[in-house]
Write an enzyme that holds these catalytic residues in place. Structure first.
Site, short mmCIF file in Angstrom:
data_model
loop_
_atom_site.label_atom_id
_atom_site.label_comp_id
_atom_site.label_asym_id
_atom_site.label_seq_id
_atom_site.Cartn_x
_atom_site.Cartn_y
_atom_site.Cartn_z
N LYS A 14 6.49 -64.47 21.98
CA LYS A 14 7.27 -64.13 23.17
C LYS A 14 6.42 -64.28 24.45
CE LYS A 14 10.81 -63.25 20.52
NZ LYS A 14 11.24 -62.01 19.88
C1 LIG Z 1 12.03 -61.41 18.72
C2 LIG Z 1 13.39 -60.82 18.89
C3 LIG Z 1 13.72 -59.54 18.43
C4 LIG Z 1 12.81 -58.72 17.58
O1 LIG Z 1 11.58 -58.55 18.14
P1 LIG Z 1 10.35 -57.98 17.27
O2 LIG Z 1 9.42 -57.48 18.34
O3 LIG Z 1 9.82 -59.14 16.50
O4 LIG Z 1 10.86 -56.89 16.40
C5 LIG Z 1 14.97 -59.04 18.73
N1 LIG Z 1 15.87 -59.76 19.41
C6 LIG Z 1 15.60 -61.00 19.84
C7 LIG Z 1 16.63 -61.74 20.61
C8 LIG Z 1 14.36 -61.58 19.58
O5 LIG Z 1 14.11 -62.83 19.96
#
Ligand SMILES: *Cc1c(COP(=O)(O)O)cnc(C)c1O
Length: 387
Positions: free
Chosen positions: A189
């Protein structure tokens, strides 16, 4: 050329020094770094409260619980998202449904939402919480959704996992329109803590509830206790919470990364603009831009235009992977997953999300991607689309 992933973290010497300093300090968890990260994240997003947790999936779960989601509740989200956007409601024992996307923005369609709400009002099946997703970092139509939320009485839990630092109508995502917003710091991210998440809200009661649930539903301050404490050792459990805390190592990494957010955004934006130009002549639909909002450019997702190109997506995908280019596909519509089919969902229910998925391809995009690598991606893609 070496393998080019679709996303890659940027970790610099300052990040490493920040984490190392924590390892040499007294606290590995429950120390000063986590509240500092929360305060700095809140300041960067212009919001009163930020609560750090172990990942965004947990953040969504705790935010749902804090909004009172439970058995008998209805929660709606976008089918074009990661599984966690829907699973969080199921963790609470709620019923999940989906609202189809807008074909251009690939976000939940505000008009499809309005239509579904009219029908649900007639049938007495209105949702308690709606979870729009800022797909690829482009903020959802939050103003329209706020108006619908006020009219129909649901709360907005924005899944801004892709959208750290994005802006909507002149304000940072996470500061307005939604009742609470969730951010992810997974390694792929915008800002990373390896694993990590944040809930932001302007509502002090909601923030307090997420804090309580993050640490076993337990309070240690006498002022917050239900009973008069017998002594200073007393802690009280007031709700069924979890251990969803972020470690000091993660918080220190997050603080260091957050300082580079403006530069990392600038790199992503420049690369996205470069893709827009380089791909203009190819039979693709490029990501939408909207004058009233700034994407954080987590993903650069294109859609192969079947009317102008007969090569199947799977062939294009494989040609790029064979050339060491880590393209990806975001997302398989959640309702078509076997688990969701067992809950009664069927392909065909959300046609815009399914049509987008059928032709979708996420191209490499991360701050350190070089112009040369990007040119190589575009040249390989152009060839694959002709084959
Ligand atoms: C990555 C993601 C999540 C979950 O995030 P984590 O930190 O990996 O638990 C939830 N929603 C979306 C849209 C994502 O891209």
């Amino acid at each position: 050329m070496a393998f080019i992933p679709y996303s890659r973290q940027q970790v610099d010497d300052d990040d490493i020094a920040a984490v190392t300093a924590v390892l040499r300090s007294e606290f590995l968890t429950q120390g000063p770094q986590q509240p500092l990260f929360e305060a700095e994240f809140a300041a960067a997003h212009g919001v009163a409260h930020a609560v750090a947790v172990s990942n965004a999936t947990v953040a969504l779960h705790l935010a749902c619980l804090a909004m009172g989601v439970g058995p008998g509740s209805r929660v709606w989200t976008s089918p074009n998202s990661f599984l966690a956007s829907a699973n969080c409601a199921l963790y609470c024992g709620a019923q999940v449904d989906f609202v189809d996307i807008d074909a251009h923005t690939r976000n939940m369609s505000a008009s499809a939402l309005a239509h579904k709400l009219e029908q649900a009002e007639r049938e007495g099946t209105l949702p308690q919480v709606v979870i729009p997703v800022d797909f690829a970092g482009l903020p959802a139509d939050l103003r329209e959704m706020r108006a619908l939320a006020d009219r129909y009485g649901f709360r907005i839990l924005e899944d801004a996992s892709h959208a750290t630092g994005a802006r909507y109508l002149g304000l940072p995502v996470g500061s307005a329109w939604a009742d609470a917003s969730v951010f992810s710091f997974h390694a792929v991210k915008i800002v990373t803590t390896a694993e990590g998440g944040m809930v932001t809200t302007q509502d002090p009661a909601l923030a307090e509830r997420v804090r309580l649930l993050r640490s076993h539903g337990m309070v240690r301050e006498a002022a917050q206790m239900e009973q008069v404490p017998e002594g200073p050792w007393v802690y009280e459990q007031q709700a069924l919470g979890y251990n969803a805390r972020m470690t000091e190592l993660q918080a220190a990494l997050g603080r260091s990364q957050l300082r580079r957010l403006p530069q990392m955004h600038a790199h992503r934006e420049a690369l996205a603009e470069r893709y827009d130009g380089l791909l203009a002549a190819l039979p693709l639909r490029r990501p939408a831009r909207r004058a009233d909002r700034l994407s954080s450019w987590h993903l650069y997702a294109v859609e192969i235009d079947a009317a102008r190109c007969a090569v199947p997506r799977a062939r294009v995908f494989q040609a790029l992977r064979d050339a060491q280019i880590g393209v990806n596909v975001h997302y398989i519509p959640i309702h078509t997953q076997p688990y969701y089919r067992r809950l009664g969902f069927r392909p065909g229910q959300f046609p815009a999300a399914e049509a987008y998925y059928a032709q979708a391809l996420s191209l490499p995009l991360f701050p350190m991607l070089s112009d040369g690598e990007q040119d190589h991606v575009v040249a390989t893609l152009a060839k694959a689309l002709q084959a």
